[in-house]
Design an enzyme around this catalytic site. Structure first.
Site, PDB file in Angstrom:
ATOM      1  N   ARG A  24      -5.061  21.274   7.886  1.00 40.11           N
ATOM      2  CA  ARG A  24      -4.290  22.330   7.208  1.00 40.11           C
ATOM      3  C   ARG A  24      -4.608  22.394   5.720  1.00 40.11           C
ATOM      4  O   ARG A  24      -4.584  23.474   5.119  1.00 40.11           O
ATOM      5  CB  ARG A  24      -2.791  22.087   7.448  1.00 40.11           C
ATOM      6  CG  ARG A  24      -2.364  22.472   8.888  1.00 40.11           C
ATOM      7  CD  ARG A  24      -1.110  21.737   9.302  1.00 40.11           C
ATOM      8  NE  ARG A  24      -0.570  22.179  10.577  1.00 40.11           N
ATOM      9  CZ  ARG A  24      -0.994  21.767  11.778  1.00 40.11           C
ATOM     10  NH1 ARG A  24      -2.002  20.911  11.884  1.00 40.11           N
ATOM     11  NH2 ARG A  24      -0.408  22.210  12.888  1.00 40.11           N
ATOM     12  N   GLY A  96      -9.314  21.273  18.927  1.00 40.67           N
ATOM     13  CA  GLY A  96      -8.403  22.345  19.327  1.00 40.67           C
ATOM     14  C   GLY A  96      -7.641  22.897  18.133  1.00 40.67           C
ATOM     15  O   GLY A  96      -7.374  24.102  18.048  1.00 40.67           O
ATOM     16  N   ARG A 124     -10.156  24.387  27.518  1.00 42.14           N
ATOM     17  CA  ARG A 124      -8.745  24.368  27.093  1.00 42.14           C
ATOM     18  C   ARG A 124      -8.173  25.786  26.996  1.00 42.14           C
ATOM     19  O   ARG A 124      -8.877  26.722  26.624  1.00 42.14           O
ATOM     20  CB  ARG A 124      -8.619  23.597  25.777  1.00 42.14           C
ATOM     21  CG  ARG A 124      -9.051  22.144  25.981  1.00 42.14           C
ATOM     22  CD  ARG A 124      -8.915  21.322  24.747  1.00 42.14           C
ATOM     23  NE  ARG A 124      -7.520  21.129  24.380  1.00 42.14           N
ATOM     24  CZ  ARG A 124      -7.126  20.489  23.288  1.00 42.14           C
ATOM     25  NH1 ARG A 124      -8.033  20.008  22.453  1.00 42.14           N
ATOM     26  NH2 ARG A 124      -5.852  20.342  23.030  1.00 42.14           N
ATOM     27  N   SER A 169       4.408  24.150  20.856  1.00 38.78           N
ATOM     28  CA  SER A 169       3.065  23.776  20.424  1.00 38.78           C
ATOM     29  C   SER A 169       2.875  24.146  18.963  1.00 38.78           C
ATOM     30  O   SER A 169       2.990  25.308  18.587  1.00 38.78           O
ATOM     31  CB  SER A 169       2.016  24.509  21.280  1.00 38.78           C
ATOM     32  OG  SER A 169       0.796  24.596  20.580  1.00 38.78           O
ATOM     33  N   GLN A 171       0.149  24.115  17.432  1.00 36.79           N
ATOM     34  CA  GLN A 171      -1.079  24.905  17.264  1.00 36.79           C
ATOM     35  C   GLN A 171      -0.792  26.382  17.482  1.00 36.79           C
ATOM     36  O   GLN A 171      -1.299  27.230  16.750  1.00 36.79           O
ATOM     37  CB  GLN A 171      -2.167  24.404  18.214  1.00 36.79           C
ATOM     38  CG  GLN A 171      -2.635  22.997  17.839  1.00 36.79           C
ATOM     39  CD  GLN A 171      -3.714  22.456  18.747  1.00 36.79           C
ATOM     40  OE1 GLN A 171      -4.078  23.086  19.736  1.00 36.79           O
ATOM     41  NE2 GLN A 171      -4.230  21.290  18.414  1.00 36.79           N
ATOM     42  N   ASP A 317       0.927  13.102  21.305  1.00 36.50           N
ATOM     43  CA  ASP A 317      -0.373  12.422  21.262  1.00 36.50           C
ATOM     44  C   ASP A 317      -0.250  10.906  21.477  1.00 36.50           C
ATOM     45  O   ASP A 317      -1.260  10.216  21.638  1.00 36.50           O
ATOM     46  CB  ASP A 317      -1.078  12.695  19.924  1.00 36.50           C
ATOM     47  CG  ASP A 317      -1.512  14.156  19.817  1.00 36.50           C
ATOM     48  OD1 ASP A 317      -1.628  14.838  20.859  1.00 36.50           O
ATOM     49  OD2 ASP A 317      -1.729  14.623  18.683  1.00 36.50           O
ATOM     50  N   LYS A 344      -4.949  18.616  27.157  1.00 34.84           N
ATOM     51  CA  LYS A 344      -5.428  18.019  25.906  1.00 34.84           C
ATOM     52  C   LYS A 344      -6.947  17.819  26.004  1.00 34.84           C
ATOM     53  O   LYS A 344      -7.589  18.408  26.858  1.00 34.84           O
ATOM     54  CB  LYS A 344      -4.684  16.711  25.644  1.00 34.84           C
ATOM     55  CG  LYS A 344      -3.188  16.920  25.375  1.00 34.84           C
ATOM     56  CD  LYS A 344      -2.964  17.645  24.075  1.00 34.84           C
ATOM     57  CE  LYS A 344      -1.501  17.915  23.807  1.00 34.84           C
ATOM     58  NZ  LYS A 344      -1.312  18.846  22.690  1.00 34.84           N
ATOM     59  N   ARG A 348      -4.758  14.125  30.375  1.00 34.70           N
ATOM     60  CA  ARG A 348      -4.332  12.758  30.017  1.00 34.70           C
ATOM     61  C   ARG A 348      -3.423  12.121  31.064  1.00 34.70           C
ATOM     62  O   ARG A 348      -3.285  10.896  31.082  1.00 34.70           O
ATOM     63  CB  ARG A 348      -3.677  12.761  28.626  1.00 34.70           C
ATOM     64  CG  ARG A 348      -4.702  12.974  27.535  1.00 34.70           C
ATOM     65  CD  ARG A 348      -4.127  12.941  26.132  1.00 34.70           C
ATOM     66  NE  ARG A 348      -5.218  13.065  25.175  1.00 34.70           N
ATOM     67  CZ  ARG A 348      -5.075  13.381  23.897  1.00 34.70           C
ATOM     68  NH1 ARG A 348      -3.871  13.620  23.401  1.00 34.70           N
ATOM     69  NH2 ARG A 348      -6.124  13.466  23.105  1.00 34.70           N
ATOM     70  N   ARG A 390      -8.183   9.514  22.248  1.00 32.47           N
ATOM     71  CA  ARG A 390      -6.897   8.800  22.339  1.00 32.47           C
ATOM     72  C   ARG A 390      -6.842   7.900  23.580  1.00 32.47           C
ATOM     73  O   ARG A 390      -6.183   6.874  23.577  1.00 32.47           O
ATOM     74  CB  ARG A 390      -5.730   9.772  22.310  1.00 32.47           C
ATOM     75  CG  ARG A 390      -5.712  10.608  21.046  1.00 32.47           C
ATOM     76  CD  ARG A 390      -4.345  10.965  20.541  1.00 32.47           C
ATOM     77  NE  ARG A 390      -4.472  11.880  19.414  1.00 32.47           N
ATOM     78  CZ  ARG A 390      -4.668  11.529  18.144  1.00 32.47           C
ATOM     79  NH1 ARG A 390      -4.722  10.254  17.811  1.00 32.47           N
ATOM     80  NH2 ARG A 390      -4.804  12.433  17.191  1.00 32.47           N
TER      81      ARG A 390
HETATM   82  C1  S3P Z   1      -1.675  19.481  16.691  1.00 33.93           C
HETATM   83  C2  S3P Z   1      -0.743  19.849  17.616  1.00 33.93           C
HETATM   84  C3  S3P Z   1      -0.615  19.228  18.941  1.00 33.93           C
HETATM   85  C4  S3P Z   1      -1.370  17.899  19.013  1.00 33.93           C
HETATM   86  C5  S3P Z   1      -2.736  17.999  18.410  1.00 33.93           C
HETATM   87  C6  S3P Z   1      -2.634  18.394  16.944  1.00 33.93           C
HETATM   88  C7  S3P Z   1      -1.702  20.179  15.388  1.00 33.93           C
HETATM   89  O1  S3P Z   1      -1.169  20.108  19.908  1.00 33.93           O
HETATM   90  O2  S3P Z   1      -1.458  17.474  20.357  1.00 33.93           O
HETATM   91  O3  S3P Z   1      -3.397  16.753  18.497  1.00 33.93           O
HETATM   92  O4  S3P Z   1      -2.373  19.693  14.457  1.00 33.93           O
HETATM   93  O5  S3P Z   1      -1.069  21.224  15.281  1.00 33.93           O
HETATM   94  P1  S3P Z   1      -0.302  21.265  20.585  1.00 33.93           P
HETATM   95  O6  S3P Z   1       0.077  22.236  19.564  1.00 33.93           O
HETATM   96  O7  S3P Z   1      -1.228  21.854  21.607  1.00 33.93           O
HETATM   97  O8  S3P Z   1       0.866  20.563  21.210  1.00 33.93           O
END
Ligand code: S3P
Length: 432
Positions: A24, A96, A124, A169, A171, A317, A344, A348, A390
């Site tokens: 970020r 991701g 994904r 999520s 993300q 995670d 993921k 997992r 992980r």
């Molecule tokens: C993350 C959000 C999580 C996490 C990933 C990092 C982020 O994913 O599992 O390792 O930096 O926003 P999700 O938003 O898919 O849960």
């Protein structure tokens, strides 16, 4: 190869910078005005992918100082509208976070970009971001198999929406908020449970107001961010492996300095405590708007617990390493409401179940988690983390306690989030 010769773990380490915050800082620094100086940036494969993508869009990003000492990354931001057409695909590797957050920023640009990544990324789900971006007026097409990457992002003007996300999520939430920075009108995201809030905190730190009420986040775009200095806290997701090792290997005492303990990320610590762990937080403070503490971990006898509901996004995670801990805890541990684990870097649930079973653990995969009956001794063998960083690191911790050596195929995949993981683990081991 991990040899189970650890008599105990002792000593102190500072785990590397938080992965989510490092991504970020590059992204927001790139569209802010002025220089963003990032200290303790995570120099791992995933975060280097983010740097590479933003450099391709014309952002000047340079390293300064001496690696491991006083290194810092300088991002010379030239404002919200300064990203340039890269004229080539942006490659996110295994990340991701890069793909989903960056796509939110690309959707409102005035050019078309192709975004692609490795074999894992290409499997994904991306519909989770395509849907809200389309509702905002964006045009993103998944041109890979089954609605997956590569993505073609055709820049379009966007409008703010109220998006009720079906999944908790960060993300997805961050993708929508970053697109919302450029949208006409207010953007609101409601999540079923609160996911990590680093985007919200950093946006505020850069001068963009964001308000939170329960699980609803509101952004009224100011169309201007101001760069600043960010000291990235240590990554609690990386600290989790040493916390687990310190708790499980008898007679250990480990000090982890400078760990981010943001309440949207600290579910692992809360569950450890519920399992009977002795973990002390000391020197609590904030750094760049993020809560940070030193953690003192002493080996403890653990018992099984049920992990589910709203806590899941705060430790998503850490579930692979919690599964390892559950194998050494007395009684049964149930992990539920965690179907997200299937999408993921690997599935997992399946991959952890497969590997722990190979070691002799009593583990059952369920639709949304795992059921683990602790207390069975684990044996050395060869495990396959399916290139998931992980899983590799979780298995390495298990390998400190197996009867016989544990071999991890492609153990180097740890470099996705923690290039010096094995070195740091070794530095804490006191041999017999
Ligand atoms: C993350 C959000 C999580 C996490 C990933 C990092 C982020 O994913 O599992 O390792 O930096 O926003 P999700 O938003 O898919 O849960």
């Amino acid at each position: 190869m991990i040899q189970p010769h650890a008599k105990k773990l002792a000593g102190e380490i500072a785990v590397p910078g938080d992965k989510s915050i490092s991504h970020r800082a590059i992204m927001l620094g790139s569209i802010a005005t002025g220089t963003t100086e990032i200290r303790n940036f995570l120099l791992s494969a995933d975060c280097l992918s983010t740097i590479d993508c933003f450099k391709k869009m014309g952002v000047e990003i340079v390293g300064r100082g001496e690696v491991g000492k006083n290194e810092r990354i300088l991002v010379r931001g030239r404002g919200m509208r300064s990203l340039k057409d890269p004229h080539e695909p942006l490659y996110v590797g295994n990340s991701g976070t890069t793909m989903r957050l960056m796509t939110g920023m690309l959707a409102p640009q005035r050019f078309t970009t192709k975004v692609d990544g490795d074999a894992s990324i290409r499997k994904r789900p991306m519909n989770r971001i395509i849907e809200p971006l389309s509702l905002m007026g964006g045009s993103v097409q998944a041109i890979g198999r089954g609605g997956c990457a590569p993505l073609m992002v055709h820049g379009n003007p966007l409008v703010g929406i109220h998006y009720e996300s079906p999944i908790a999520s960060a993300q997805v939430k961050s993708c929508v908020l970053l697109a919302g920075l450029y949208a006409d009108g207010e953007t609101v995201v409601t999540e079923p449970a609160l996911s990590r809030n680093h985007t919200e905190l950093m946006l505020r730190y850069f001068g963009q107001p964001v308000t939170t009420s329960g699980t609803t986040i509101t952004l009224r775009p100011e169309y201007h961010l101001t760069g600043g200095e960010i000291v990235v806290p240590g990554d609690i997701s990386s600290a989790a492996y040493f916390i687990a090792a310190g708790l499980l290997v008898r007679g250990s005492e480990v000090i982890l300095k400078n760990v981010g303990v943001n309440p949207t990320r600290d579910g692992f610590l809360r569950i450890c405590e519920e399992m009977g762990a002795k973990i002390k937080r000391e020197n609590e403070r904030t750094s760049g708007g993020e809560p940070v503490a030193d953690l003192i971990v002493k080996s403890s006898s653990l018992h099984g617990v049920t992990i589910g509901g709203e806590i899941i996004p705060t430790l998503i995670d850490e579930l692979p390493i919690l599964a390892v801990m559950a194998c050494f805890a007395s009684g049964t541990t149930v992990i539920k409401d965690a179907a997200e684990l299937k999408v993921k870097e690997s599935n997992r649930i399946d991959v952890m179940t497969e590997n722990l079973r190979k070691m002799g653990a009593d583990v059952e995969a369920t639709d949304d988690g795992m059921i683990i009956h602790g207390g069975k001794p684990l044996r050395g063998c060869t495990v396959n983390p399916h290139m998931d960083h992980r899983i590799a690191m979780s298995c390495a911790v298990a390998g400190l306690l197996t009867n016989g050596d544990l071999d991890i195929d492609n153990a180097d995949c740890a470099q996705i989030s923690y290039p010096k993981f094995y070195e740091d683990l070794k530095s804490l081991i006191v041999d017999e």
